[in-house]
Design an enzyme around this catalytic site. Structure first.
Site, PDB file in Angstrom:
ATOM      1  N   SER A  25      26.696  60.955 -21.987  1.00 31.15           N
ATOM      2  CA  SER A  25      26.344  59.787 -22.799  1.00 31.15           C
ATOM      3  C   SER A  25      24.895  59.847 -23.267  1.00 31.15           C
ATOM      4  CB  SER A  25      26.590  58.504 -22.006  1.00 31.15           C
ATOM      5  OG  SER A  25      25.819  58.477 -20.814  1.00 31.15           O
ATOM      6  N   TRP A  26      23.973  60.250 -22.400  1.00 28.05           N
ATOM      7  CA  TRP A  26      22.553  60.281 -22.755  1.00 28.05           C
ATOM      8  C   TRP A  26      22.251  61.416 -23.726  1.00 28.05           C
ATOM      9  CZ3 TRP A  26      18.974  57.479 -23.990  1.00 28.05           C
ATOM     10  CH2 TRP A  26      17.612  57.705 -23.762  1.00 28.05           C
ATOM     11  N   LYS A  35      17.446  63.402 -15.154  1.00 32.44           N
ATOM     12  CA  LYS A  35      16.745  62.711 -14.076  1.00 32.44           C
ATOM     13  C   LYS A  35      17.391  63.062 -12.740  1.00 32.44           C
ATOM     14  CE  LYS A  35      15.701  58.752 -17.101  1.00 32.44           C
ATOM     15  NZ  LYS A  35      15.883  57.293 -17.311  1.00 32.44           N
ATOM     16  N   ALA A  82      22.179  54.660 -22.437  1.00 33.89           N
ATOM     17  CA  ALA A  82      22.558  55.462 -23.604  1.00 33.89           C
ATOM     18  C   ALA A  82      23.261  54.618 -24.668  1.00 33.89           C
ATOM     19  CB  ALA A  82      23.460  56.615 -23.166  1.00 33.89           C
ATOM     20  N   LYS A 122      14.614  56.042  -8.826  1.00 32.49           N
ATOM     21  CA  LYS A 122      15.146  54.725  -9.188  1.00 32.49           C
ATOM     22  C   LYS A 122      16.662  54.695  -9.075  1.00 32.49           C
ATOM     23  CE  LYS A 122      16.739  55.982 -13.436  1.00 32.49           C
ATOM     24  NZ  LYS A 122      17.997  55.656 -14.137  1.00 32.49           N
ATOM     25  N   ASP A 140      12.101  51.526 -15.464  1.00 35.48           N
ATOM     26  CA  ASP A 140      13.411  52.139 -15.235  1.00 35.48           C
ATOM     27  C   ASP A 140      14.073  51.579 -13.988  1.00 35.48           C
ATOM     28  OD1 ASP A 140      15.458  53.793 -15.972  1.00 35.48           O
ATOM     29  OD2 ASP A 140      14.403  55.674 -15.620  1.00 35.48           O
ATOM     30  N   THR A 149      17.799  49.756 -14.006  1.00 33.15           N
ATOM     31  CA  THR A 149      18.920  50.390 -13.316  1.00 33.15           C
ATOM     32  C   THR A 149      19.414  49.562 -12.134  1.00 33.15           C
ATOM     33  OG1 THR A 149      17.799  52.462 -13.872  1.00 33.15           O
ATOM     34  CG2 THR A 149      19.734  52.640 -12.514  1.00 33.15           C
ATOM     35  N   ASN A 196      24.890  53.895 -11.249  1.00 35.57           N
ATOM     36  CA  ASN A 196      24.488  53.921  -9.846  1.00 35.57           C
ATOM     37  C   ASN A 196      24.651  52.553  -9.197  1.00 35.57           C
ATOM     38  OD1 ASN A 196      23.290  56.767  -9.441  1.00 35.57           O
ATOM     39  ND2 ASN A 196      22.396  56.084 -11.358  1.00 35.57           N
TER      40      ASN A 196
END
Length: 334
Positions: A12-13, A106, A141, A192, A245, A249, A257
């Site tokens: 997706s990103w 990441k 995303a 994160k 971030d 998240t 996550n």
């Protein structure tokens, strides 16, 4: 001046960033591991597996041949973090000394405990190491693909490379800042995800906003302690790649996550949860790396430790919260 861009990784990103660049007028080649997905994207200009509902720019082409995307003037790497070493090794032979390289993955590699920048340093020749930037920050995303205003950081040791990445990505809805703290920006983006798992666990247990606020704040303290031990700058963790971030998240419904954590808090088993997911929750494997890295550096990370016990030792999430709350009393800033 960059004209052609290869994007390695059609999650997706990766797909969203590729589409952003294509809409700016660049010729973008997007590499996907799945040959059937490449075929469908070529026919429909929709990534129906990872970014449903978004029509992709006509400036994009799709390939299953990694060399077709790796031989461009700029190469953007967005594979799952645990696959980065293998993917980068496959690409390095096709890149020249003038290639601009950007990493937007990441995570912290299992076994080696290396952030992405260390993997790039180990594999790339020196001239390409110096032409590498790292993109991170609070972004889902789907929202970037929908052109909702977002802000990120492009980090590089060489300011001119950070500026080059900044100018490449910046649009009227995607604002890019520069930073020279590569390790801080990377660790913020990786850790994160671990804290977001824990935030989801608290939500799944039915705890409230007080709990979430405490978890985010103390999670930031752990992120900062580990980052400083690795040479990062403290102020980085107050910025977009740190607090920004982390808040996104830990609170957003689009967070994979946090979603995994919610299901764990409800009592479901990890493998059952992951078996139902198409996309990867990076925090699951990053928890293992972060736990081991903190132990190696002798950094206190109680939230990470409890999250590790929940994921890898089948610990009762409610008991993990009780133990966090009953730890020895101390000053906030110790």
């Amino acid at each position: 001046m960059v004209k052609s861009i290869g994007v390695i990784g059609a999650g997706s990103w990766g797909t969203s960033l590729a589409n952003l660049l294509a809409k700016k007028g660049y010729q973008v080649t997007l590499w996907a591991y799945e040959a059937d997905l490449v075929e469908r994207m070529s026919q429909t200009h929709v990534n129906d597996l990872y970014l449903r509902g978004i029509t992709l720019s006509e400036n994009m082409v799709f390939t299953n041949r990694i060399e077709d995307a790796a031989n461009k003037q700029c190469v953007l790497f967005v594979p799952p973090s645990q696959a980065m070493r293998q993917v980068l090794t496959s690409c390095v032979q096709f890149m020249c000394s003038e290639t601009l390289i950007i990493s937007a993955s990441k995570g912290i590699e299992n076994d080696t405990l290396s952030p992405m920048s260390e993997i790039f340093q180990q594999i790339l020749p020196k001239e390409l190491q110096q032409r590498t930037a790292y993109l991170s920050g609070p972004t889902f995303a789907k929202e970037v693909a929908l052109e909702k205003p977002s802000a990120v950081v492009a980090a590089a040791e060489d300011e001119s490379i950070a500026v080059e990445a900044q100018e490449l990505f910046n649009t009227e809805y995607f604002r890019v800042y520069t930073n020279d703290d590569v390790i801080g920006v990377e660790l913020g983006g990786a850790i994160k995800n671990v804290i977001a798992l824990a935030a989801g666990v608290c939500d799944g247990l039915g705890y409230g906003y007080n709990t979430r606020a405490a978890l985010i704040t103390r999670g930031l303290a752990e992120m900062k302690r580990l980052g400083i031990a690795m040479g990062a700058k403290q102020e980085t963790f107050a910025g977009l790649a740190g607090m920004g971030d982390l808040v996104l998240t830990c609170t957003g419904d689009l967070s994979r996550n946090r979603t995994v954590g919610i299901e764990l808090g409800k009592g479901r088993k990890l493998q059952e949860i992951l078996g139902e997911m198409t996309m990867i929750a990076e925090g699951v494997k990053t928890t293992l790396s972060t736990y081991q890295l903190a132990a190696k550096l002798q950094v206190e990370v109680p939230i990470v430790e409890q999250m590790h016990a929940i994921l890898y030792q089948d610990k009762d999430p409610r008991q993990a919260v009780i133990e966090l709350m009953q730890r020895e009393l101390k000053s906030e800033y110790v």
